[in-house]
Write a protein that holds these residues in place. Structure first.
Motif, PDB file in Angstrom:
ATOM      1  N   CYS A  45      60.538 110.821  76.266  1.00 53.52           N
ATOM      2  CA  CYS A  45      59.626 109.739  76.567  1.00 53.52           C
ATOM      3  C   CYS A  45      60.632 108.573  77.201  1.00 53.52           C
TER       4      CYS A  45
ATOM      5  N   ALA B 120      64.090 106.136  70.557  1.00 49.25           N
ATOM      6  CA  ALA B 120      63.633 106.870  69.775  1.00 49.25           C
ATOM      7  C   ALA B 120      64.469 107.581  68.859  1.00 49.25           C
TER       8      ALA B 120
ATOM      9  N   LEU C  38      58.586 104.424  67.633  1.00 45.04           N
ATOM     10  CA  LEU C  38      57.494 104.967  68.382  1.00 45.04           C
ATOM     11  C   LEU C  38      56.596 103.433  68.733  1.00 45.04           C
TER      12      LEU C  38
HETATM   13  S1  SF4 Z   1      60.219 111.139  71.148  1.00 46.66           S
HETATM   14 FE1  SF4 Z   1      58.269 111.551  70.404  1.00 46.66          FE
HETATM   15  S2  SF4 Z   1      56.687 110.704  71.481  1.00 46.66           S
HETATM   16 FE2  SF4 Z   1      58.773 110.722  72.880  1.00 46.66          FE
HETATM   17  S3  SF4 Z   1      58.609 112.676  74.177  1.00 46.66           S
HETATM   18 FE3  SF4 Z   1      59.779 113.067  72.194  1.00 46.66          FE
HETATM   19  S4  SF4 Z   1      58.354 113.915  70.451  1.00 46.66           S
HETATM   20 FE4  SF4 Z   1      56.909 112.974  72.206  1.00 46.66          FE
END
Ligand code: SF4
Ligand code: SF4
Length: 347
Positions: free
Chosen positions: A243, A274, A294
């Motif tokens: 993401c 992330a 997040l």
């Molecule tokens: S970091 Fe988390 S929210 Fe972002 S794409 Fe990966 S699983 Fe999805």
């Protein structure tokens, strides 16, 4: 500014003509993803399948990996060779309005207190030819952020699909110059403009995902320490970083040196907040818990960008929703945000 139209069957000729001055970049399918690559000089069938690219156009200006300069060592010590500062003349053909907006948002960061010469050199030489959306995804929510599938704010020239033709609207001087430099277009009449208006209105109605961003910066500020909420939001996230890598407005990068046999290169590559290892090399990760990371993704766009630049740093392109492997959804994280009073009570 001028309004012209062009027959779709003449598009390859137009691009060929423009390719005398620019490297033409178009959407292409490769390695299981869609991205921006150099046009092959012939194929315009991308117009049949293209909705938006998986890899956003930021990759053209902030590549996933980029050499910054090289250096060598001899008896006298280390010597840095000149930095690689290209100003390529690139014409990005078919960029969606939301992605053109993402570049305007990135410009704010890369032109801030520190001016990033690598990014800015590439932006300088670029021309953006936008293509208004006709088939937005379910995950798109640009209309909640003051934009629309036909937003012309950040392109030089905007094309709108009107059947067998495109309406072409010059938005900037650069766009105007492009229109006047070609012989394959003709002045658009009332009928073409009416068809374009209908096409734009239909696309606008197709963006059905909505969020309420009123007061969002303050709501996030008051809920920043609501650990219970952010833990719930982050529960299914696997910290894969998709993401952020594929978000058109995320720009974190890491810098590394490779040094072999007296010759070295300094390069930078995309990084992601992330990742648990993020910023681990110079110091500790200030966000060791998944919920903190997040929260950063959401707050960076909807709290910190408004604080720094007075604008939301998300375009509503929906990539982080449709490409997340566990279906995490930023619009739900924002919609379900507890009311300000509720968060303040918990403090
Ligand atoms: S970091 Fe988390 S929210 Fe972002 S794409 Fe990966 S699983 Fe999805
Ligand atoms: S946060 Fe998601 S919707 Fe917003 S610009 Fe990034 S990828 Fe697009």
């Amino acid at each position: 500014m001028k309004k012209h139209k062009i027959k779709k069957r003449d598009l390859a000729k137009l691009l060929s003509e423009w390719s005398n001055e620019f490297t033409i970049l178009t959407p292409s399918r490769a390695e299981g993803a869609t991205k921006w690559t150099k046009w092959d000089g012939v194929d315009t069938t991308f117009l049949d399948w293209y909705r938006n690219t998986t890899v956003p156009p930021k990759a053209l200006f902030l590549p996933a990996m980029e050499e910054m300069f090289s250096f060598h060592r001899d008896k006298e010590g280390y010597h840095i060779e000149a930095p690689l500062l290209d100003t390529p003349k690139q014409l990005v053909f078919g960029i969606r309005p939301c992605d053109a907006r993402s570049l305007a948002l990135l410009d704010m960061t890369f032109r801030d207190a520190y001016e990033d010469p690598y990014y800015l050199a590439k932006r300088e030489g670029a021309v953006l030819v936008g293509l208004a959306c006709t088939r937005p995804y379910d995950s798109c929510f640009c209309t909640s952020l003051g934009s629309s599938p036909d937003d012309s704010s950040h392109v030089d020239l905007l094309l709108t699909d009107i059947g067998d033709e495109f309406l072409m609207e010059a938005i900037t001087d650069k766009g105007n110059k492009l229109l006047t430099s070609t012989s394959f277009t003709e002045t658009a009449g009332k009928a073409a403009e009416t068809r374009a208006k209908e096409s734009k209105e239909t696309a606008y109605r197709k963006v059905t995902r909505k969020i309420n961003v009123e007061g969002v910066k303050d709501r996030l500020l008051s809920c920043f320490d609501n650990k219970d909420y952010w833990e719930k939001v982050a529960l299914k996230c696997i910290s894969c970083g998709i993401c952020t890598f594929l978000c058109p407005t995320c720009y974190c990068f890491d810098i590394n040196d490779e040094f072999i046999k007296n010759h070295g290169e300094r390069f930078r590559n995309w990084d992601s907040c992330a990742f648990p290892l993020y910023t681990k090399m110079p110091v500790e990760n200030p966000r060791p818990e998944k919920w903190q990371r997040l929260r950063q993704k959401v707050c960076h766009k909807y709290e910190f960008y408004p604080m720094n630049f007075d604008v939301i740093g998300c375009t509503g392109c929906g990539r982080c929703i449709r490409l997340c492997p566990v279906n995490w959804d930023i619009t739900l994280a924002l919609t379900n945000l507890p009311a300000k009073a509720e968060c303040e009570q918990e403090k």
